[in-house]
Design a protein around this motif. Structure first.
Motif, mmCIF file in Angstrom:
data_model
loop_
_atom_site.group_PDB
_atom_site.id
_atom_site.type_symbol
_atom_site.label_atom_id
_atom_site.label_comp_id
_atom_site.label_asym_id
_atom_site.label_seq_id
_atom_site.Cartn_x
_atom_site.Cartn_y
_atom_site.Cartn_z
ATOM 1 N N PHE A 147 -7.449 10.342 10.897
ATOM 2 C CA PHE A 147 -6.941 11.322 11.854
ATOM 3 C C PHE A 147 -5.765 12.071 11.190
ATOM 4 C CE2 PHE A 147 -8.801 7.874 14.217
ATOM 5 C CZ PHE A 147 -9.531 8.484 15.223
ATOM 6 N N LEU A 148 -5.856 13.385 11.132
ATOM 7 C CA LEU A 148 -4.816 14.228 10.514
ATOM 8 C C LEU A 148 -4.101 15.019 11.615
ATOM 9 C CD1 LEU A 148 -6.786 15.531 7.398
ATOM 10 C CD2 LEU A 148 -5.358 13.499 7.604
ATOM 11 N N PHE A 149 -2.854 14.658 11.825
ATOM 12 C CA PHE A 149 -2.044 15.303 12.874
ATOM 13 C C PHE A 149 -1.032 16.251 12.222
ATOM 14 C CE2 PHE A 149 -3.458 11.255 14.530
ATOM 15 C CZ PHE A 149 -3.861 11.551 15.817
ATOM 16 N N PRO A 150 -1.216 17.554 12.314
ATOM 17 C CA PRO A 150 -0.229 18.494 11.751
ATOM 18 C C PRO A 150 1.080 18.464 12.545
ATOM 19 C CG PRO A 150 -1.902 19.693 12.971
ATOM 20 C CD PRO A 150 -2.356 18.260 12.939
ATOM 21 N N MET A 151 2.168 18.748 11.838
ATOM 22 C CA MET A 151 3.490 18.747 12.485
ATOM 23 C C MET A 151 4.069 20.163 12.522
ATOM 24 S SD MET A 151 5.334 15.162 11.313
ATOM 25 C CE MET A 151 5.403 15.539 9.576
ATOM 26 N N ASP A 152 3.213 21.131 12.840
ATOM 27 C CA ASP A 152 3.691 22.506 12.891
ATOM 28 C C ASP A 152 4.672 22.717 14.043
ATOM 29 O OD1 ASP A 152 1.716 21.938 14.650
ATOM 30 O OD2 ASP A 152 0.623 23.825 14.421
ATOM 31 N N ASP A 179 -1.213 25.627 5.992
ATOM 32 C CA ASP A 179 -0.831 24.431 5.225
ATOM 33 C C ASP A 179 0.476 23.921 5.807
ATOM 34 O OD1 ASP A 179 -0.387 22.432 3.447
ATOM 35 O OD2 ASP A 179 0.027 23.732 1.721
ATOM 36 N N THR A 180 0.427 22.794 6.481
ATOM 37 C CA THR A 180 1.608 22.226 7.124
ATOM 38 C C THR A 180 1.726 20.755 6.783
ATOM 39 O OG1 THR A 180 0.375 21.679 9.143
ATOM 40 C CG2 THR A 180 1.446 23.843 9.059
ATOM 41 N N ALA A 181 2.954 20.246 6.993
ATOM 42 C CA ALA A 181 3.142 18.806 6.852
ATOM 43 C C ALA A 181 2.445 18.092 8.008
ATOM 44 C CB ALA A 181 4.635 18.485 6.843
ATOM 45 N N GLY A 182 2.063 16.866 7.778
ATOM 46 C CA GLY A 182 1.366 16.140 8.826
ATOM 47 C C GLY A 182 1.392 14.646 8.612
ATOM 48 N N VAL A 183 0.731 13.929 9.527
ATOM 49 C CA VAL A 183 0.630 12.478 9.486
ATOM 50 C C VAL A 183 -0.859 12.126 9.424
ATOM 51 C CG1 VAL A 183 1.146 10.309 10.657
ATOM 52 C CG2 VAL A 183 2.750 12.221 10.806
ATOM 53 N N ALA A 184 -1.212 11.275 8.471
ATOM 54 C CA ALA A 184 -2.588 10.803 8.333
ATOM 55 C C ALA A 184 -2.654 9.341 8.767
ATOM 56 C CB ALA A 184 -3.084 10.956 6.899
ATOM 57 N N VAL A 185 -3.529 9.036 9.746
ATOM 58 C CA VAL A 185 -3.695 7.676 10.265
ATOM 59 C C VAL A 185 -5.151 7.255 10.027
ATOM 60 C CG1 VAL A 185 -3.485 6.159 12.254
ATOM 61 C CG2 VAL A 185 -1.966 8.143 12.030
ATOM 62 N N GLY A 186 -5.326 6.080 9.432
ATOM 63 C CA GLY A 186 -6.676 5.596 9.120
ATOM 64 C C GLY A 186 -7.027 4.336 9.892
ATOM 65 N N HIS A 187 -8.305 4.292 10.415
ATOM 66 C CA HIS A 187 -8.861 3.127 11.116
ATOM 67 C C HIS A 187 -10.252 2.833 10.562
ATOM 68 C CE1 HIS A 187 -5.944 2.447 14.399
ATOM 69 N NE2 HIS A 187 -5.727 3.759 14.310
#
Length: 542
Positions: free
Chosen positions: A194-199, A171-179
């Motif tokens: 698109f879910l990009f984790p920031m580990d 479970d990490t922080a991340g960025v969610a981008v939608g198209h």
């Protein structure tokens, strides 16, 4: 749970020692203050650097995520555009859209969620959902889902990325981008998340945090060490000066500071040594003058003994034969006898004062009953009191009040106090109080005469001092009685105190320790008489 008394006492003693060290050590206060100030400054700078680093990592990750999501969407749209127009298999087109993105996401470290078809309007709804292996769809925020219900623009937001990897979960922080993409087969709207984790960013931030903490601790240790070293160079000469000053105050006048170098500390040491030398020279001069003065007083007193004895013999002959003289000559013989008595008493007092000044006075200690002594002094001074029309009374308990003291000196103190009170009582009566307790014995002599003005209670024990210079000494005193009484009291380790108020009389209180060498903390008798409420004048001579 109770704390043992021994532990509590040890803790209290340690706390007192720590507070004493804190109050007395300039070096400790400077080091602690510098470390605290350095901690505040370094913490503020560290926090600022961490925030800047975090913001830079997040901004870089957001930009790269948006760019990568846009590239993947463009590639997916190109693949769909290459599909023949006669192909109406929606499942095949969805696979063509989704599976390549999942494969690249697995290798590049991001997850994909495909939702659709999405209907518009008040009854908007979402179709099926497909995700990358192990990815939890809860990572797509509701706010991002709601955005594509009535809009087509690309959007992004922060989120938490939940992934199941083998037997564990991440479970990490991340960025969610939608198209949004349009599927040719059914003309439907599909949302690609698109879910990009920031580990990696979190690991980088943790590494920077540890580095800053380590650097901050090392910097604080360095600052503390430098402060201690600098303050030691300044405080050490001050401590040496303090020790030398203490030795000088104890009488070791030859002590001096060691001078090293030519800096400000060295110049201070030179000035200190010069001051000490000047003080030593002046003290030696004063000691020599005092010795000469004491020797002069002693020599004069002794040398006057012989002529005084001769004059005394002649005066006694004249006084015994005064009945054969005419009235004027007879009166002159009587005056000569009176003044010879006073002169002889003055010589005795001067000799006693010279012994005190020379430090030659010693005590002959014995048990003294102050009650019996007070009654004996009153009987001795009764003729003087009757001559003045004054009554002298003793108020004491029937029990004896004993003290280990020199009988002769205590008797002289009480005699001086009582005769002084008779001189100033003005026919109003004198009361002698005697009391004692476990640690002290006390005698107070109270008169209701002219009293003492403000500040005079500090002067009554000075040599030859008189409240009223024009007032005659009925008792024939020499002006040294109270001064000698004070010296006798000091020799016993006691107190001789005076209180007075104009028009309300005066009271002198003698307090002695019950045992020789004992310490006094309080007196059994009050200094201020119980019949007086205000105390504008009062002085402790101890």
């Amino acid at each position: 749970m109770s704390v043992p008394h021994g532990s509590g006492r040890n803790l209290s003693a340690a706390l007192r020692r720590g507070l004493t060290f804190w109050r007395r050590s300039i070096q400790a206060r400077l080091v602690v203050s510098t470390v605290l100030l350095g901690t505040v400054v370094i913490s503020g700078m560290g926090w600022f650097l961490l925030r800047q680093t975090e913001q830079g990592l997040v901004d870089a990750r957001v930009r790269s995520a948006i760019a990568e999501a846009a590239n993947e969407t463009v590639e997916a749209e190109k693949r769909l555009a290459s599909v023949p127009g006669t192909d109406a298999d929606a499942a095949q087109q969805i696979a063509l859209l989704f599976e390549p993105i999942v494969e690249r996401g697995t290798s590049r470290g991001f997850g994909v969620v495909l939702v659709g078809p999405i209907t518009e309007g008040p009854d908007a709804s979402e179709g099926g959902t497909r995700t990358s292996p192990g990815l939890d769809t809860a990572g797509v925020p509701e706010s991002l889902r709601d955005h594509f219900a009535d809009a087509n623009r690309t959007a992004w937001t922060f989120t938490r990325v939940h992934q199941r990897l083998g037997e564990g979960e991440v479970d990490t922080a991340g960025v969610a981008v939608g198209h949004l993409v349009h599927l040719p087969a059914d003309r439907g709207r599909y949302a690609l998340y698109f879910l990009f984790p920031m580990d990696q960013e979190e690991e980088t931030l943790a590494l920077v945090t540890r580095a800053l903490l380590t650097a901050g601790v090392l910097l604080l240790v360095l600052v503390a060490g430098l402060t201690w070293l600098v303050t030691r160079q300044v405080v050490t000469p001050i401590r040496l000066a303090r020790r030398v000053a203490e030795r000088l105050a104890a009488g070791q006048l030859e002590e001096r500071l060691r001078v090293r170098g030519e800096d400000d500390i060295a110049r201070l040491a030179q000035s200190f040594n010069q001051m000490a030398a000047n003080l030593q020279r002046q003290i030696r001069q004063l000691e020599e003058l005092s010795r000469v003065q004491r020797r002069f007083t002693s020599d004069v007193s002794h040398e006057l003994r012989t002529p005084l004895t001769t004059v005394r013999m002649a005066g006694d002959v004249l006084h015994d034969a005064r009945g054969d003289f005419d009235p004027v000559t007879a009166r002159a013989a009587e005056l000569l006898q009176t003044e010879l008595d006073r002169f002889e008493g003055l010589l005795s007092d001067l000799l006693e004062i010279s012994r005190f000044d020379a430090g030659a006075a010693v005590l002959d200690v014995d048990d003294v009953n102050l009650v019996d002594l007070a009654h004996r002094i009153v009987d001795m001074t009764r003729p003087l009191a009757e001559q003045r029309g004054t009554e002298v009374r003793v108020l004491a308990t029937n029990a004896p009040v004993l003290a280990e003291a020199d009988h002769r000196r205590v008797e002289r103190i009480l005699r001086n106090l009582v005769t002084n009170a008779i001189d100033h009582a003005e026919s109003s009566g004198v009361v002698v109080y005697v009391a004692g307790n476990e640690h002290a014995a006390s005698v107070a002599v109270r008169d209701h005469g002219i009293g003492l003005a403000a500040g005079e209670s500090a002067l009554v024990f000075n040599r030859f001092w008189r409240a009223d210079p024009a007032r005659a000494r009925t008792s024939g005193g020499t002006g040294l009685g109270l001064a000698i009484s004070l010296e006798d009291t000091h020799l016993h380790g006691g107190w001789l105190q005076a209180w007075g108020q104009p028009g309300k009389g005066a009271q002198f209180r003698l307090t002695l320790p019950r045992h020789a060498g004992g310490m006094l903390r309080q007196s059994p008798l009050p200094l201020v008489p119980t019949d007086v409420s205000a105390t504008p004048a009062g002085r402790e001579q101890s």
